[in-house]
Design an enzyme around this catalytic site. Structure first.
Site, short mmCIF file in Angstrom:
data_model
loop_
_atom_site.label_atom_id
_atom_site.label_comp_id
_atom_site.label_asym_id
_atom_site.label_seq_id
_atom_site.Cartn_x
_atom_site.Cartn_y
_atom_site.Cartn_z
N LYS A 233 0.83 -1.22 0.00
CA LYS A 233 0.00 0.00 0.00
C LYS A 233 0.86 1.26 0.00
CE LYS A 233 -2.43 -0.41 3.78
NZ LYS A 233 -1.91 -1.68 4.29
N ARG B 242 11.24 -7.70 5.51
CA ARG B 242 11.29 -6.26 5.21
C ARG B 242 12.29 -5.56 6.15
NH1 ARG B 242 5.75 -2.88 5.00
NH2 ARG B 242 5.58 -3.41 7.20
N ARG C 181 10.98 -3.36 11.52
CA ARG C 181 9.92 -2.73 12.32
C ARG C 181 9.54 -3.65 13.47
NH1 ARG C 181 5.18 -0.42 8.40
NH2 ARG C 181 3.91 -1.37 10.03
N ARG D 188 -1.44 -8.86 13.11
CA ARG D 188 -1.87 -7.81 12.17
C ARG D 188 -2.71 -8.41 11.04
NH1 ARG D 188 3.57 -5.67 10.47
NH2 ARG D 188 2.52 -4.07 9.27
P1 AMP Z 1 0.44 0.38 9.13
O1 AMP Z 1 1.78 0.96 8.84
O2 AMP Z 1 -0.68 0.96 8.31
O3 AMP Z 1 0.44 -1.12 9.14
O4 AMP Z 1 0.08 0.83 10.64
C1 AMP Z 1 0.93 0.51 11.72
C2 AMP Z 1 0.12 0.50 13.01
O5 AMP Z 1 -0.44 1.80 13.25
C3 AMP Z 1 -1.09 -0.44 13.03
O6 AMP Z 1 -0.75 -1.78 13.35
C4 AMP Z 1 -1.95 0.21 14.10
O7 AMP Z 1 -1.45 -0.07 15.40
C5 AMP Z 1 -1.73 1.69 13.84
N1 AMP Z 1 -2.73 2.22 12.88
C6 AMP Z 1 -2.50 2.75 11.64
N2 AMP Z 1 -3.64 3.14 11.07
C7 AMP Z 1 -4.63 2.86 11.97
C8 AMP Z 1 -6.05 3.03 11.96
N3 AMP Z 1 -6.70 3.57 10.91
N4 AMP Z 1 -6.74 2.63 13.05
C9 AMP Z 1 -6.13 2.10 14.12
N5 AMP Z 1 -4.80 1.89 14.19
C10 AMP Z 1 -4.05 2.28 13.12
#
Ligand code: AMP
Length: 228
Positions: free
Chosen positions: A34, A145, A173, A184
C-alpha cells in the site's frame, strides 16, 4: 508520510482520467505494498499521501503525548483506538482538497466516521482501491522487510536486497516480527476486510491483484483509474 505535490511532470501523464479523482482510499493487508503504491499514485494524480501508520510511527518517534498513548497498541500489531487515530488524521483530511488515504479507515466504524466528516464539508470519496494478496506471500514479505537507517529506503532480504551502496544499518519494524505479523493479519481479516463489502455496496470499490511485481501492480492501478 505526508507529502505536498507540485505540478512537476512525475508520471501523471500516464494516468488518463475521465473525471477528477480527489479523494481515494487505498485498502489492503499489511505487506500488500500500500505504501509504495500510495507514494506513486499520489505523484500520478497530484494528491497528498496520508498514511496513518506513518503518522503513528512519527508520533512515537517524537515521543509526543499522543505517541506515548498509541505505542503500546502499535507495537503489538493492534489497532489504535478510533478516537486517537481520528485526532491524528483529521487535520490532514481537512487541510487538503486532494488526498490518498493509506491505512485509514481500518474498519467499518472508521469508514462511517470518515463518511460523516466528509459529508460535513459536502465532500465524498471518489474511489476505493483494494489490494488483494495471498497471506503466505505477505508473511514472506513482512518478515524480510528492512528499512535503511541511512537512506530510509525499504528493502526485502528475499525479493529486493539492499545494494552495496546503501550503508544501512538495516532495521526491522517492531511489528514485523512473526507474532505481531500474525496478529496484524488477523486484525486485517477480522476488522478491515468487511470494508470490501461496505465499499462494494456503494459502488466505490476496485479490486486489484497485488501478488505481482510493483510495476505490474502500478499498471493495473493505472488501467483502473483510466477506466474509472
Ligand atoms: P500500518 O503501517 O498501516 O500497518 O500501521 C501501523 C500500526 O499503526 C497499526 O498496526 C496500528 O497499530 C496503527 N494504525 C495505523 N492506522 C490505523 C487506523 N486507521 N486505526 C487504528 N490503528 C491504526
Amino acid at each position: 508520510m505526508i507529502a505536498e505535490k507540485t505540478a512537476k511532470d512525475n508520471g501523471a501523464g500516464t494516468v488518463s482520467r475521465k473525471g477528477t479523482l480527489s479523494r481515494l482510499v487505498l485498502l489492503g493487508p499489511p505487506g500488500a505494498g500500500k505504501g509504495t503504491q500510495a507514494v506513486w499514485l499520489s505523484d500520478a494524480i497530484q494528491a497528498v499521501h496520508i498514511s496513518t501508520g506513518d503518522l503513528v510511527r512519527e508520533a512515537i518517534a517524537a515521543d509526543t503525548p499522543m505517541g506515548r498513548q498509541v505505542k503500546t497498541f502499535s507495537d503489538r500489531g493492534e489497532l489504535v483506538p478510533d478516537k486517537l487515530i481520528v485526532d491524528l488524521v483529521m487535520p490532514y483530511l481537512i487541510a487538503s482538497e486532494k488526498w490518498i488515504l493509506d491505512g485509514f479507515p481500518r474498519d467499518v466504524a472508521q469508514a462511517k466516521i470518515l463518511e460523516a466528516a466528509l459529508a460535513e464539508h459536502d465532500h465524498h470519496l471518489d474511489m476505493v482501491i483494494a489490494l488483494k494478496i495471498d497471506d503466505q506471500l505477505l508473511i514472506d514479505r513482512l518478515a524480510n522487510r528492512r528499512m535503511s537507517h541511512a537512506t530510509h529506503k525499504i528493502y526485502n532480504l528475499m525479493f529486493d536486497p539492499p545494494p552495496a551502496s546503501d550503508p544501512g544499518p538495516f532495521e526491522q519494524r517492531v511489528d514485523d516480527h512473526p507474532e505481531e505479523i500474525r496478529r496484524r493479519l488477523q486484525v486485517y481479516h477480522d476488522k478491515t476486510e468487511p470494508l470490501l463489502a461496505f465499499y462494494s455496496s456503494s459502488g466505490l470499490l476496485r479490486l486489484i491483484d497485488a501478488g505481482g511485481p510493483i510495476e505490474v501492480v502500478h499498471a493495473k492501478i493505472t488501467a483502473t483509474l483510466a477506466g474509472q
